[in-house]
Design a protein around this motif. Structure first.
Motif, PDB file in Angstrom:
ATOM      1  N   PRO A  10      51.999  35.993  39.224  1.00  0.00           N
ATOM      2  CA  PRO A  10      51.488  36.429  37.851  1.00  0.00           C
ATOM      3  C   PRO A  10      49.753  35.794  37.708  1.00  0.00           C
ATOM      4  CG  PRO A  10      53.235  34.765  37.416  1.00  0.00           C
ATOM      5  CD  PRO A  10      53.221  35.084  39.018  1.00  0.00           C
ATOM      6  N   LEU A  11      49.196  36.270  37.153  1.00  0.00           N
ATOM      7  CA  LEU A  11      47.900  35.554  36.787  1.00  0.00           C
ATOM      8  C   LEU A  11      48.131  34.657  35.784  1.00  0.00           C
ATOM      9  CD1 LEU A  11      45.404  38.757  37.647  1.00  0.00           C
ATOM     10  CD2 LEU A  11      46.180  36.634  39.013  1.00  0.00           C
ATOM     11  N   VAL A  56      44.829  33.465  42.610  1.00  0.00           N
ATOM     12  CA  VAL A  56      44.424  34.935  42.476  1.00  0.00           C
ATOM     13  C   VAL A  56      45.504  35.868  42.752  1.00  0.00           C
ATOM     14  CG1 VAL A  56      42.037  34.193  42.986  1.00  0.00           C
ATOM     15  CG2 VAL A  56      43.746  34.618  44.823  1.00  0.00           C
ATOM     16  N   GLY A  57      46.671  35.500  42.464  1.00  0.00           N
ATOM     17  CA  GLY A  57      47.862  36.544  42.515  1.00  0.00           C
ATOM     18  C   GLY A  57      48.379  36.620  44.210  1.00  0.00           C
ATOM     19  N   ALA A  95      36.651  40.126  40.850  1.00  0.00           N
ATOM     20  CA  ALA A  95      36.880  40.540  39.347  1.00  0.00           C
ATOM     21  C   ALA A  95      37.817  39.734  38.633  1.00  0.00           C
ATOM     22  CB  ALA A  95      37.668  41.979  39.505  1.00  0.00           C
ATOM     23  N   VAL A  96      38.624  38.957  39.154  1.00  0.00           N
ATOM     24  CA  VAL A  96      39.528  38.084  38.397  1.00  0.00           C
ATOM     25  C   VAL A  96      38.913  36.829  38.247  1.00  0.00           C
ATOM     26  CG1 VAL A  96      41.796  39.229  39.114  1.00  0.00           C
ATOM     27  CG2 VAL A  96      41.082  37.213  40.606  1.00  0.00           C
ATOM     28  N   HIS A  99      34.594  36.098  35.257  1.00  0.00           N
ATOM     29  CA  HIS A  99      34.298  35.348  33.912  1.00  0.00           C
ATOM     30  C   HIS A  99      33.688  34.029  34.070  1.00  0.00           C
ATOM     31  CE1 HIS A  99      34.495  34.634  29.625  1.00  0.00           C
ATOM     32  NE2 HIS A  99      35.452  33.563  29.885  1.00  0.00           N
ATOM     33  N   TRP A 100      34.461  33.354  34.968  1.00  0.00           N
ATOM     34  CA  TRP A 100      34.251  31.764  35.025  1.00  0.00           C
ATOM     35  C   TRP A 100      33.081  31.608  36.225  1.00  0.00           C
ATOM     36  CZ3 TRP A 100      39.141  33.876  34.786  1.00  0.00           C
ATOM     37  CH2 TRP A 100      39.706  33.620  33.377  1.00  0.00           C
ATOM     38  N   LEU A 101      32.708  32.377  36.827  1.00  0.00           N
ATOM     39  CA  LEU A 101      31.644  32.056  38.021  1.00  0.00           C
ATOM     40  C   LEU A 101      30.120  31.850  37.572  1.00  0.00           C
ATOM     41  CD1 LEU A 101      32.616  34.647  40.840  1.00  0.00           C
ATOM     42  CD2 LEU A 101      33.148  32.407  40.615  1.00  0.00           C
ATOM     43  N   GLY A 102      29.381  31.009  38.171  1.00  0.00           N
ATOM     44  CA  GLY A 102      28.128  30.709  38.015  1.00  0.00           C
ATOM     45  C   GLY A 102      27.481  32.013  38.411  1.00  0.00           C
TER      46      GLY A 102
END
Length: 157
Positions: A10-11, A56-57, A95-96, A99-102
């Motif tokens: 699970p993520l 990453v699942g 995609a997952v 949100h947190w990537l530079g």
């Protein structure tokens, strides 16, 4: 790993944030010879690689140990790596973690996914501002690599 329509693991948003930080600092994403693209994280800490894979699942593969000489003292240390090399796996991982990537890693990921999907004409498909940012990032990397080579030639380090 995706089994049927479900992920093996699970993520969790905290684990994804950690994984994005690791990927931003230690990971690579890009297109390589023979029109292949991949996401890769490699390091000597096996548990970090396995944790990234779980975060990453379970998408992608973990391999190793590979024996490589370390920088410190010429000792040989095992190297473990995580790789996601097909387009769907790359797209999912990006995609997952998005949100947190530079900014620079996002530009690299976007370019790699475009190239994986469209071939070498991907740079033309980018918006002008995005293309300019990608080229600036490339120039920074080239400048840094040149400085490292120059220092190595002077000092041997």
């Amino acid at each position: 790993m995706i089994s049927g329509n479900r992920l093996v693991y699970p993520l969790d948003s905290h684990e994804l944030a950690w994984a994005a930080g690791l990927f931003d600092g230690e990971g690579t994403v890009g297109s390589y010879k023979c029109n292949s693209s991949r996401i890769k994280v490699a390091m000597v800490d096996e548990e970090s690689i396995r944790r990234f894979h779980r975060a990453v699942g379970g998408v992608g593969t973990v391999s190793g140990p590979y024996i490589r000489p370390s920088q410190a003292g010429g000792k040989w240390r095992p190297l473990y790596s995580y790789v996601a090399s097909n387009f769907e796996a790359m797209q999912f991982v990006v995609a997952v973690l998005w949100h947190w990537l530079g900014i620079e890693k996002r530009a690299q990921a976007r370019r790699a996914l475009l190239e994986a999907r469209n071939g070498k004409r991907a740079l033309r498909l980018m918006a002008p501002a995005e293309r300019a940012e990608y080229r600036r990032a490339q120039q920074r990397r080239n400048y840094t690599a040149a400085k490292r080579r120059e220092k190595y030639e002077r000092t041997g380090w």
